[in-house]
Design an enzyme around this catalytic site. Structure first.
Site, PDB file in Angstrom:
ATOM      1  N   LYS A 183       0.777  -0.966  -0.197  1.00 23.95           N
ATOM      2  CA  LYS A 183      -0.082   0.153   0.124  1.00 23.95           C
ATOM      3  C   LYS A 183       0.941   1.200  -0.041  1.00 23.95           C
ATOM      4  O   LYS A 183       1.571   1.719   1.069  1.00 23.95           O
ATOM      5  CB  LYS A 183      -0.878   0.107   1.192  1.00 23.95           C
ATOM      6  CG  LYS A 183      -1.762   1.146   0.984  1.00 23.95           C
ATOM      7  CD  LYS A 183      -2.251   1.571   2.443  1.00 23.95           C
ATOM      8  CE  LYS A 183      -1.314   2.632   3.001  1.00 23.95           C
ATOM      9  NZ  LYS A 183      -1.076   3.885   2.459  1.00 23.95           N
ATOM     10  N   GLU A 259      10.518   0.688  10.182  1.00 22.81           N
ATOM     11  CA  GLU A 259      11.425   1.877  10.175  1.00 22.81           C
ATOM     12  C   GLU A 259      10.678   3.164  10.334  1.00 22.81           C
ATOM     13  O   GLU A 259       9.943   3.822   9.602  1.00 22.81           O
ATOM     14  CB  GLU A 259      11.701   1.765   8.491  1.00 22.81           C
ATOM     15  CG  GLU A 259      13.289   2.287   8.610  1.00 22.81           C
ATOM     16  CD  GLU A 259      13.198   3.868   8.365  1.00 22.81           C
ATOM     17  OE1 GLU A 259      13.186   4.574   9.080  1.00 22.81           O
ATOM     18  OE2 GLU A 259      13.237   4.183   7.026  1.00 22.81           O
ATOM     19  N   CYS A 293      14.173  10.484   7.168  1.00 21.34           N
ATOM     20  CA  CYS A 293      14.086  10.007   8.741  1.00 21.34           C
ATOM     21  C   CYS A 293      15.556  10.272   9.177  1.00 21.34           C
ATOM     22  O   CYS A 293      15.786  10.097  10.246  1.00 21.34           O
ATOM     23  CB  CYS A 293      13.690   8.663   8.594  1.00 21.34           C
ATOM     24  SG  CYS A 293      12.061   8.240   7.953  1.00 21.34           S
ATOM     25  N   GLU A 390      10.666  15.538  15.227  1.00 27.02           N
ATOM     26  CA  GLU A 390      11.394  15.491  13.748  1.00 27.02           C
ATOM     27  C   GLU A 390      10.607  16.601  13.021  1.00 27.02           C
ATOM     28  O   GLU A 390       9.543  16.777  12.782  1.00 27.02           O
ATOM     29  CB  GLU A 390      10.722  14.103  13.464  1.00 27.02           C
ATOM     30  CG  GLU A 390      11.467  13.629  12.116  1.00 27.02           C
ATOM     31  CD  GLU A 390      11.164  12.194  11.648  1.00 27.02           C
ATOM     32  OE1 GLU A 390       9.982  11.757  12.067  1.00 27.02           O
ATOM     33  OE2 GLU A 390      11.992  11.471  11.441  1.00 27.02           O
TER      34      GLU A 390
HETATM   35  C1  SIN Z   1      13.741   7.554   5.045  1.00 24.79           C
HETATM   36  O1  SIN Z   1      13.991   8.587   4.923  1.00 24.79           O
HETATM   37  O2  SIN Z   1      12.872   6.758   5.265  1.00 24.79           O
HETATM   38  C2  SIN Z   1      14.984   6.698   4.165  1.00 24.79           C
HETATM   39  C3  SIN Z   1      15.937   7.503   3.888  1.00 24.79           C
HETATM   40  C4  SIN Z   1      17.387   6.708   3.031  1.00 24.79           C
HETATM   41  O3  SIN Z   1      17.098   5.427   2.925  1.00 24.79           O
HETATM   42  O4  SIN Z   1      18.384   7.262   3.153  1.00 24.79           O
END
Ligand code: SIN
Length: 489
Positions: A183, A259, A293, A390
Site C-alpha cells: 500500500k 522503520e 528520517c 522530527e
Molecule cells: C527514509 O527517510 O525513510 C529513508 C532514507 C534513506 O534510505 O536514506
C-alpha cells in the site's frame, strides 16, 4: 528556470501508461495525484478498498505456492531483469518521482539508482539464505536448521522515497520466496505503480507483487494488520503510526519490521574539518527538503567554533535554489502538502517565541504554494520543540555545546535512535562517541550513510528490524529447526 524537455516528455509517456494500466480497474472511486510544486493534477487513479485487499490476499497465496518452490537463481534472474527494465526507464521514472513527490530531478535520479541497487543486491543475497547443521547432542540424531520464506508480506510505504522504500521491501521479500502486497502513500502512488508494471513485464507473476493504491489508507491498513494469512508487516513511516500497527498486528502475532521516525543529531566538534562538516550538514539537512528520517534534525556545534560554523553554513544555505524540481539547477523542492508546511511553520514560530533567532529564511514562499525557505536558526536550546521533534522540513536549528560529554548526553536525550552524525579528526574521540551514541546508524565525518549493502534501521522508538544488507533478508525468513532422530549409533 528552464525545464528539462526530455524529462517532461518521458513524464507524459508514463502518466499515459499509468492511466491505461489503472483504467482496467473499474467500479472504484478515483482520486487525483497532484504535483506539489504546481498543484496540477497529474492523473486520477482508482482508490482500492478492503474488498480489493482481501481478493489480492487470496490470489497472492495461490501464486506463492509455486514461487516458494522456485530456486534462488530463478528468482534472481527475474529480479535482475526487473532492475534492467528500471534502468532502461531511469530518466522517465526519475521525472515521475519528481512530479509526484517534488524532490529535485538530480535527487530523483539518485533515488532510482538507489532503489534499483536493492533489487540487484537481494537478487544475489537470496542465494545466501544459508542454514546450519548444529553439532549433535546424541549420536543417533542430527540437528538441522533451515530458513524458509515467511509467507505473505504486507508493506506500507512512505511518500518521501516513493521508489526506494518499495524496492527495499519488495526485492528481499521476492528473493526470499514470499509474495508481497504494497500500500503506497496516498500522495505518491505513481512510482509504485510504475515499479509494479515493470516487475510484471520482467516476469514477476502478477499476483505475487501487487500495489494497492488507495485514498483510504486505514481501510487497507486494517486488512493488512488483521488478516491471519499475512505473516509479516513491514512499515516505513512515523513512530505513532508504527506503534498503532504493532498493536494491531499483535492479535495475529505477525512478524513486523518498523522503520520509524528519527531526531538525528549532527555534532561538530572543534577539531573537525570545518569545511567538510559544513558540506556534510548541507547534504544531510536539505536532502529532499529535509524530508527524510535520517536528515540532520539538530546541529550541535562546540562553543569555540559556533560562530565560524554558522557563518560558513549560512553562506551555503543562501546559495540553495528553491523551485520546481523538474527545472535545471534546483536544489530544494516543495514540501509534500499543506499539513507539512503548517507543522514546520508551527515549530519555527514556537522556537522564535522561546528565544531562537532566524539568520536566513524563516517563511513559506507565499501562502498558496508548498515551498518553504531554507532556514538557519541559531540560539536554539535543547528543550525547544524544534529540537525535540522530527522537523521534516528545511529548517536547521543550531545548538551550542561545551564538552564531549555534554554533546553525547544531548544527542541521546530523545526517545528516537535512528541516525546520528559527528565530525572530528581525533581517532580516540571517533571511537568513544560512536560507542556512546544510542543510534542504529552513525556517520563519522559523513553526512549521508545509506547504502544497499549496509543495515538501515533504528534503536529505541525509531524501529525494529533492519532493511538492506545481509540482515535485511532475514526479516522475510523463518528459522526452522529439525531434529532428525533414529539414525543408529
Ligand atoms: C527514509 O527517510 O525513510 C529513508 C532514507 C534513506 O534510505 O536514506
Amino acid at each position: 528556470m528552464a525545464s528539462n524537455p526530455h524529462a517532461l516528455r518521458s513524464l507524459a509517456e508514463w502518466l499515459g501508461r499509468i492511466a491505461d494500466y489503472t483504467d482496467a480497474i473499474t467500479g472504484r472511486e478515483r482520486f487525483p495525484i497532484k504535483n506539489p510544486a504546481t498543484n496540477e493534477i497529474l492523473v486520477a487513479i482508482p482508490s482500492l478498498t478492503a474488498e480489493d485487499a482481501n481478493a489480492a490476499i487470496t490470489n497472492s497465496l495461490a501464486a506463492a505456492k509455486e514461487w516458494r518452490r522456485t530456486t534462488a537463481q530463478a528468482r534472481a534472474n527475474i529480479l535482475h531483469k526487473w532492475a534492467q527494465l528500471i534502468s532502461e526507464h531511469h530518466e522517465a521514472l526519475a521525472a515521475l518521482l519528481t512530479a509526484e513527490q517534488g524532490k529535485p530531478l538530480v535527487e530523483a535520479r539518485g533515488e532510482i539508482t538507489y532503489g534499483t541497487s536493492f533489487i540487484t543486491w537481494f537478487a544475489e543475497e537470496g542465494k545466501r539464505a544459508y542454514g546450519d547443521i548444529i553439532p549433535t547432542n546424541a549420536p543417533t540424531r542430527r540437528l538441522i536448521v533451515t530458513k524458509e520464506p515467511i509467507g505473505l508480506v504486507a508493506a506500507i510505504t512512505p511518500w518521501n522515497f516513493p521508489n526506494a522504500m518499495i524496492t527495499r521491501k519488495v526485492a528481499p521479500a521476492l528473493a526470499a520466496g514470499c509474495p508481497i502486497l504494497v500500500k503506497p502513500a496516498e500522495d505518491t502512488p505513481l512510482s509504485a505503480i510504475a515499479l509494479e508494471i515493470l516487475a510484471h513485464e520482467a516476469g514477476v507473476p502478477r499476483d505475487l507483487f501487487r500495489v494497492l493504491p488507495t485514498n483510504s489508507p486505514a481501510e487497507i491498513g486494517g486488512v493488512f494488520t488483521k488478516h491471519p494469512d499475512i505473516r509479516k508487516l513491514t512499515f516505513t513511516g512515523s513512530t505513532p503510526v508504527g506503534k498503532y500497527l504493532m498493536q494491531e498486528s499483535a492479535y495475529t502475532v505477525k512478524k513486523v519490521s518498523m522503520e520509524l521516525g528519527g531526531n538525528a543529531p549532527f555534532i561538530v566538534f572543534d577539531d573537525a574539518d570545518l569545511d567538510a562538516a559544513v558540506a556534510g550538514a548541507i547534504l544531510s539537512k536539505f536532502r529532499n527538503a529535509g524530508q527524510t528520517c535520517v536528515c540532520a534534525n539538530r546541529i550541535l556545534v562546540q562553543s569555540s567554533i559556533y560562530s565560524q560554523f554558522i557563518d560558513k553554513f549560512t553562506e551555503k544555505v543562501e546559495s540553495l535554489i528553491v523551485g520546481n524540481g523538474i527545472d535545471e539547477g534546483v536544489s530544494v523542492g516543495p514540501l509534500i502538502n499543506k499539513g507539512a508546511i503548517d507543522k514546520v511553520q508551527q515549530l519555527l514560530n514556537d522556537s522564535l517565541s522561546q528565544g531562537a533567532r532566524s539568520i536566513v529564511g524563516g517563511h513559506p514562499f507565499d501562502s498558496s504554494s508548498l515551498f518553504f525557505e531554507p532556514t538557519v536558526l541559531c540560539d536554539v536550546t535543547p528543550g525547544m520543540p524544534i529540537a525535540q521533534s522530527e522537523i521534516f522540513g528545511p529548517i536547521a536549528p543550531i545548538i551550542r555545546f561545551e564538552t564531549e560529554e555534554e554533546a553525547v548526553a544531548l544527542a541521546n536525550d530523545t526517545p528516537f535512535g535512528l541516525a546520528a552524525y559527528f565530525w572530528t579528526q581525533d581517532l580516540g574521540r571517533a571511537w568513544r562517541v560512536s560507542e556512546a551514541l544510542e543510534y542504529g546508524m552513525i556517520g563519522v565525518n559523513e553526512g549521508t550513510i545509506s547504502s544497499e549493502a549496509a543495515p538501515f534501521g533504528g534503536m529505541k522508538e525509531s524501529g525494529i528490524g533492519r532493511e538492506g544488507s545481509k540482515y535485511g533478508l532475514d526479516e522475510f525468513l523463518e528459522i526452522k529447526y529439525t531434529s532428525m532422530g533414529g539414525l543408529g549409533a
